[in-house]
Design a protein around this motif. Structure first.
Motif, PDB file in Angstrom:
ATOM      1  N   PHE A  35     -16.627  -2.373 -13.248  1.00 42.70           N
ATOM      2  CA  PHE A  35     -16.012  -2.528 -11.903  1.00 42.70           C
ATOM      3  C   PHE A  35     -15.168  -3.517 -12.292  1.00 42.70           C
ATOM      4  O   PHE A  35     -15.431  -4.800 -12.879  1.00 42.70           O
ATOM      5  N   ASP A  36     -13.936  -3.270 -11.663  1.00 38.03           N
ATOM      6  CA  ASP A  36     -12.780  -4.405 -11.863  1.00 38.03           C
ATOM      7  C   ASP A  36     -12.771  -5.068 -10.680  1.00 38.03           C
ATOM      8  O   ASP A  36     -12.344  -4.652  -9.575  1.00 38.03           O
ATOM      9  N   PHE A  37     -13.095  -6.438 -10.468  1.00 36.71           N
ATOM     10  CA  PHE A  37     -13.290  -7.297  -9.261  1.00 36.71           C
ATOM     11  C   PHE A  37     -11.719  -7.580  -9.131  1.00 36.71           C
ATOM     12  O   PHE A  37     -11.716  -7.909  -7.888  1.00 36.71           O
ATOM     13  N   GLY A  38     -10.930  -7.588  -9.806  1.00 35.94           N
ATOM     14  CA  GLY A  38      -9.176  -7.813  -9.281  1.00 35.94           C
ATOM     15  C   GLY A  38      -8.928  -6.751  -8.580  1.00 35.94           C
ATOM     16  O   GLY A  38      -8.369  -6.988  -7.549  1.00 35.94           O
ATOM     17  N   GLN A  40     -10.586  -3.955  -7.646  1.00 37.76           N
ATOM     18  CA  GLN A  40     -11.700  -3.572  -6.663  1.00 37.76           C
ATOM     19  C   GLN A  40     -11.968  -2.091  -6.790  1.00 37.76           C
ATOM     20  O   GLN A  40     -12.122  -1.321  -5.888  1.00 37.76           O
TER      21      GLN A  40
ATOM     22  N   PHE B  12     -14.510 -11.508  -4.175  1.00 36.48           N
ATOM     23  CA  PHE B  12     -14.669 -10.842  -5.585  1.00 36.48           C
ATOM     24  C   PHE B  12     -13.667 -11.537  -6.570  1.00 36.48           C
ATOM     25  O   PHE B  12     -13.891 -11.502  -7.817  1.00 36.48           O
ATOM     26  N   SER B  13     -12.570 -12.385  -6.116  1.00 38.94           N
ATOM     27  CA  SER B  13     -11.467 -12.987  -7.184  1.00 38.94           C
ATOM     28  C   SER B  13     -12.439 -13.967  -7.915  1.00 38.94           C
ATOM     29  O   SER B  13     -12.230 -14.366  -9.088  1.00 38.94           O
ATOM     30  N   PHE B  15     -15.292 -13.616  -9.410  1.00 40.25           N
ATOM     31  CA  PHE B  15     -15.638 -12.868 -10.538  1.00 40.25           C
ATOM     32  C   PHE B  15     -14.924 -12.232 -11.444  1.00 40.25           C
ATOM     33  O   PHE B  15     -15.188 -11.846 -12.546  1.00 40.25           O
ATOM     34  N   ASP B  16     -13.588 -12.257 -11.049  1.00 36.69           N
ATOM     35  CA  ASP B  16     -12.538 -11.752 -11.854  1.00 36.69           C
ATOM     36  C   ASP B  16     -11.875 -12.605 -13.037  1.00 36.69           C
ATOM     37  O   ASP B  16     -10.812 -13.014 -13.019  1.00 36.69           O
ATOM     38  N   THR B  24     -21.713  -8.198 -13.824  1.00 42.43           N
ATOM     39  CA  THR B  24     -21.482  -8.352 -12.424  1.00 42.43           C
ATOM     40  C   THR B  24     -20.925  -7.050 -11.726  1.00 42.43           C
ATOM     41  O   THR B  24     -20.514  -6.299 -12.159  1.00 42.43           O
ATOM     42  N   VAL B  25     -21.900  -6.533 -10.805  1.00 41.70           N
ATOM     43  CA  VAL B  25     -21.433  -5.192 -10.236  1.00 41.70           C
ATOM     44  C   VAL B  25     -21.441  -5.419  -8.613  1.00 41.70           C
ATOM     45  O   VAL B  25     -22.286  -6.290  -8.238  1.00 41.70           O
ATOM     46  N   PRO B  26     -20.659  -4.515  -7.839  1.00 40.63           N
ATOM     47  CA  PRO B  26     -20.653  -4.862  -6.435  1.00 40.63           C
ATOM     48  C   PRO B  26     -21.847  -3.871  -6.009  1.00 40.63           C
ATOM     49  O   PRO B  26     -22.418  -3.059  -6.597  1.00 40.63           O
ATOM     50  N   PHE B  29     -22.491   0.936  -6.445  1.00 39.55           N
ATOM     51  CA  PHE B  29     -22.115   1.127  -7.693  1.00 39.55           C
ATOM     52  C   PHE B  29     -23.358   1.554  -8.541  1.00 39.55           C
ATOM     53  O   PHE B  29     -24.171   1.040  -8.493  1.00 39.55           O
TER      54      PHE B  29
END
Lengths: 104, 131
Positions: A35-38, A40, B12-13, B15-16, B24-26, B29
């Motif tokens: 999952f890409d948090f940037g 989403q 979320f930013s 964790f990026d 880490t997953v949301p 998922f």
């Protein structure tokens, strides 16, 4: 020959004896998911495994040999004749036979 | 974007970033096959003090190997504190998300995977948008 090997061989024999009642299905395995948090967004990589299976209840329950699939928890779906079923529950997994509840 | 998407983007930013190395997953998922990870759930719970604001709880489920004691849970929770606690975030001009003080509770063996032990880390947040 040990009992486990004996059981596996007889299961293979049983699947051969029922001829076309055992059909080739494709199990869908999710091998990697990110999952890409940037952005989403999710990306998943799928693998497929072709194995013999028997429909116990049409479109609802399917039986497989454990030895050919490994860890059944890694699979998300079953594909057969162009249709895809989601695995919703593992009804039985005794190390020899796996029975899955599936739904479209 | 609205207040719900803004809140997602702000949280979320965090964790990026390359320095965050815990898997880490949301929510919503696929997690089959993962051995140790955290799942981030943003609960946008109640209305805020004005139209374009809200209050909520960031609920993070921590999954570690079962049978290895609580040390790793505390280690991950401390890392989450460093990342989240007391932070003020803003990915949209004029709008901010403020994170509060954390808490954690053990949940026992994961019901979906007996090889994993689960704890829940929570931290309240408030979002103030632009009217």
């Amino acid at each position: 020959m040990g009992y486990r090997t004996l059981l596996d061989r007889n299961l293979t024999r049983a699947f051969n004896l029922i001829k076309d009642l055992a059909v080739d299905v494709t199990l869908i395995k999710i091998s990697k998911s990110e999952f890409d948090f940037g952005s989403q967004s999710a990306t998943t990589t799928e693998e497929s495994v072709i194995t013999k299976a028997v429909w116990i209840e049409v479109d609802e329950q399917i039986m497989l040999k454990s030895a050919t699939v490994g860890d059944i928890n890694m699979y998300s779906g079953v594909s057969y004749q162009g249709k895809l079923w989601k695995i919703v529950e593992i009804l039985k997994n005794d190390g020899y036979i796996v029975i899955l509840k599936v739904e479209i | 974007m609205g207040k719900y998407q803004d809140t997602d983007s702000d949280i979320f930013s965090l964790f990026d970033v390359d320095t965050w190395t815990i898997k880490t997953v949301p929510s919503n998922f696929v997690t089959k096959g993962l051995e140790k990870y955290i799942r981030v759930n943003i609960i946008k719970g109640s209305k805020g003090i004005y139209f374009n604001s809200l209050s909520g709880i960031l609920m993070i489920e921590i999954f570690i190997s079962a049978g290895e004691g609580p040390k790793e849970l505390s280690l991950i929770a401390d890392k989450l504190d460093s990342l989240l606690q007391g932070k003020t975030l803003s990915t949209k001009v004029g709008a901010i998300t403020q994170l509060g003080i954390s808490a954690m509770a053990d949940n026992g063996i994961d019901k979906d995977n007996a090889a994993l032990f689960k704890a829940t880390y929570t931290i309240p947040f408030k979002y103030f948008g632009v009217n």
